[in-house]
Design an enzyme around this catalytic site. Structure first.
Site, mmCIF file in Angstrom:
data_model
loop_
_atom_site.group_PDB
_atom_site.id
_atom_site.type_symbol
_atom_site.label_atom_id
_atom_site.label_comp_id
_atom_site.label_asym_id
_atom_site.label_seq_id
_atom_site.Cartn_x
_atom_site.Cartn_y
_atom_site.Cartn_z
ATOM 1 N N SER A 49 32.219 -36.062 70.117
ATOM 2 C CA SER A 49 31.345 -36.467 69.011
ATOM 3 C C SER A 49 31.541 -37.965 68.797
ATOM 4 O O SER A 49 32.362 -38.600 69.473
ATOM 5 C CB SER A 49 31.702 -35.693 67.750
ATOM 6 O OG SER A 49 33.028 -36.023 67.393
ATOM 7 N N ASP A 81 28.220 -35.431 71.735
ATOM 8 C CA ASP A 81 27.991 -34.434 70.696
ATOM 9 C C ASP A 81 27.680 -35.141 69.363
ATOM 10 O O ASP A 81 28.365 -36.106 69.006
ATOM 11 C CB ASP A 81 29.282 -33.605 70.583
ATOM 12 C CG ASP A 81 29.215 -32.492 69.567
ATOM 13 O OD1 ASP A 81 28.146 -31.856 69.465
ATOM 14 O OD2 ASP A 81 30.235 -32.240 68.895
ATOM 15 N N HIS A 82 26.670 -34.684 68.652
ATOM 16 C CA HIS A 82 26.291 -35.276 67.355
ATOM 17 C C HIS A 82 26.207 -36.803 67.391
ATOM 18 O O HIS A 82 26.838 -37.483 66.576
ATOM 19 C CB HIS A 82 27.269 -34.866 66.236
ATOM 20 C CG HIS A 82 27.183 -33.421 65.888
ATOM 21 N ND1 HIS A 82 26.158 -32.883 65.148
ATOM 22 C CD2 HIS A 82 27.989 -32.374 66.218
ATOM 23 C CE1 HIS A 82 26.336 -31.580 65.015
ATOM 24 N NE2 HIS A 82 27.429 -31.245 65.672
ATOM 25 N N ASP A 103 21.539 -36.397 66.788
ATOM 26 C CA ASP A 103 21.617 -35.702 65.510
ATOM 27 C C ASP A 103 21.062 -36.586 64.399
ATOM 28 O O ASP A 103 21.767 -37.420 63.828
ATOM 29 C CB ASP A 103 23.078 -35.312 65.220
ATOM 30 C CG ASP A 103 23.220 -34.638 63.861
ATOM 31 O OD1 ASP A 103 22.193 -34.431 63.181
ATOM 32 O OD2 ASP A 103 24.356 -34.320 63.484
ATOM 33 N N GLU A 133 18.460 -31.997 66.396
ATOM 34 C CA GLU A 133 18.895 -31.191 65.231
ATOM 35 C C GLU A 133 18.045 -31.579 64.024
ATOM 36 O O GLU A 133 17.925 -32.765 63.711
ATOM 37 C CB GLU A 133 20.392 -31.469 64.976
ATOM 38 C CG GLU A 133 20.966 -30.743 63.780
ATOM 39 C CD GLU A 133 22.496 -30.873 63.698
ATOM 40 O OE1 GLU A 133 23.152 -31.112 64.754
ATOM 41 O OE2 GLU A 133 23.027 -30.742 62.588
ATOM 42 N N HIS A 211 26.110 -24.348 67.377
ATOM 43 C CA HIS A 211 27.275 -25.151 66.986
ATOM 44 C C HIS A 211 28.219 -24.280 66.163
ATOM 45 O O HIS A 211 27.827 -23.229 65.662
ATOM 46 C CB HIS A 211 26.824 -26.358 66.160
ATOM 47 C CG HIS A 211 26.248 -27.438 67.016
ATOM 48 N ND1 HIS A 211 26.843 -28.652 67.172
ATOM 49 C CD2 HIS A 211 25.142 -27.458 67.803
ATOM 50 C CE1 HIS A 211 26.121 -29.394 67.994
ATOM 51 N NE2 HIS A 211 25.081 -28.693 68.384
ATOM 52 N N SER A 214 33.870 -21.981 66.564
ATOM 53 C CA SER A 214 35.132 -21.468 66.009
ATOM 54 C C SER A 214 34.792 -20.710 64.726
ATOM 55 O O SER A 214 33.934 -21.139 63.963
ATOM 56 C CB SER A 214 36.080 -22.618 65.650
ATOM 57 O OG SER A 214 36.183 -23.541 66.705
ATOM 58 N N ASN A 233 29.147 -24.669 71.098
ATOM 59 C CA ASN A 233 30.102 -25.770 70.886
ATOM 60 C C ASN A 233 31.382 -25.263 70.230
ATOM 61 O O ASN A 233 31.313 -24.502 69.271
ATOM 62 C CB ASN A 233 29.490 -26.815 69.955
ATOM 63 C CG ASN A 233 28.337 -27.562 70.587
ATOM 64 O OD1 ASN A 233 27.703 -27.072 71.515
ATOM 65 N ND2 ASN A 233 28.061 -28.745 70.090
HETATM 66 P P1 13P Z 1 33.658 -25.746 65.528
HETATM 67 O O1 13P Z 1 34.531 -26.879 65.114
HETATM 68 O O2 13P Z 1 33.361 -24.792 64.436
HETATM 69 O O3 13P Z 1 34.167 -25.059 66.753
HETATM 70 O O4 13P Z 1 32.239 -26.407 65.930
HETATM 71 C C1 13P Z 1 32.213 -27.425 66.909
HETATM 72 C C2 13P Z 1 30.863 -28.005 67.101
HETATM 73 O O5 13P Z 1 29.868 -27.398 66.792
HETATM 74 C C3 13P Z 1 30.772 -29.347 67.685
HETATM 75 O O6 13P Z 1 29.477 -29.835 67.716
#
Ligand code: 13P
Length: 292
Positions: A49, A81-82, A103, A133, A211, A214, A233
């Site tokens: 990111s 990312d983003h 993003d 996004e 996204h 986790s 992600n």
């Molecule tokens: P998490 O931190 O919930 O795994 O999401 C990561 C993410 O979406 C990065 O763009």
């Protein structure tokens, strides 16, 4: 098969698996992720990111990922990312990232639309895949005290009809959908709106990413993959594993040889990534290609 990232995501869409996009901020994280790809023979994306890439360095990130993954011969791809700053997205495109995520969700709708159109044109001129996004995916990639419901209420979910119209105009390769997913890990599991996802899959002219890999209900995650999510992600689970393992390694030890302190940290990253790859169904997919 088309061996580009687009080819791989199309294969994932056809066969009902998802490709993990794992955030990395330094050498140990890239080493752990690449080791997991190797052991599971899986395609994957390594991403950073904006804060992460500024720490790692654009060129360092690219060369570390390329150096380590070239030894495996596996389909390992790179993503910004983003990317929120236009200059950073442009830089990643120029440097040859395989994909970028523009993003613009912090901008007003019109401004985001304008910038997304511009970034899609630029990326496609250079043969780079692009994700956009519109409804901001809430939360930050940390362990949080709030419940998922509390954080979700701060944002908006993706409306299938509106998104379909928008993506017909914007022509990005991937849409980051907001369907109950959050960045970070919460006191309660994130619940995915599967009906909304089903409708998005029917209407959207592009691929979909999820996204916040986790902290999501795992059974729902599998269903979401079956409904067309092709990129997931993951960041927080890696950050937590890194920190906890490092704390354990340092506890009661006064060792200072960094190259002896770090292997358990690398192994903990590898373990998390291996588990995710199995959940996403991409294990062994790279082997199938070698046999073609
Ligand atoms: P998490 O931190 O919930 O795994 O999401 C990561 C993410 O979406 C990065 O763009």
């Amino acid at each position: 098969m088309d061996s580009s990232l687009k080819g791989w995501l199309t294969k994932a869409s056809r066969e009902g698996f998802a490709i993990g996009a794992f955030n990395a901020v330094n050498l140990e994280m890239v080493k752990g992720i690449v080791a997991a790809a190797q052991i599971t023979q899986s395609p994957l994306i390594i991403e950073a990111s904006q804060g992460e890439i500024e720490y790692f360095g654009f060129r360092n990130f690219l060369s570390v990922v390329k150096n380590l993954s070239s030894e495996t011969g596996l389909p390992i791809f790179t993503n910004l990312d983003h990317g929120k700053e236009i200059e950073n997205v442009k830089k990643a495109i120029e440097l040859g990232f395989d994909m970028v995520h523009f993003d613009g969700s912090d901008l007003g709708f019109e401004e985001n639309l304008r910038a997304s159109l511009q970034m899609v044109e630029l990326a496609h001129q250079k043969g780079v895949l692009i994700e956009v996004e519109f409804e901001k995916i809430q939360g930050v990639s940390e362990k949080q005290e709030e419940t998922a419901e509390e954080v979700l209420a701060k944002g908006e979910l993706t409306d299938p009809d509106k998104a379909a119209g928008l993506l017909t105009q914007v022509k990005a390769d991937i849409l980051a959908v907001s369907i109950g997913n959050l960045h970070g890990v919460y006191r309660t599991a994130e619940e995915i709106d599967l009906l909304r996802l089903r409708r998005l899959a029917e209407l959207l002219p592009c691929l979909m990413s999820l996204h916040g890999g986790s902290g999501i209900n795992q059974e729902q995650l599998k269903e979401a993959i079956g409904l067309g999510i092709v990129k997931i992600n993951v960041n927080t689970d890696l950050r937590i594993a890194y920190r906890q393992t490092l704390e354990n390694v340092l506890k009661g030890s006064d060792a200072v040889k960094v190259y002896q302190l770090m292997p358990p940290v690398i192994a903990s990253i590898q373990k998390v990534v291996e588990e995710k790859i199995k959940l996403f169904g991409s294990e062994g997919k790279a082997v199938e290609i070698e046999r073609l």
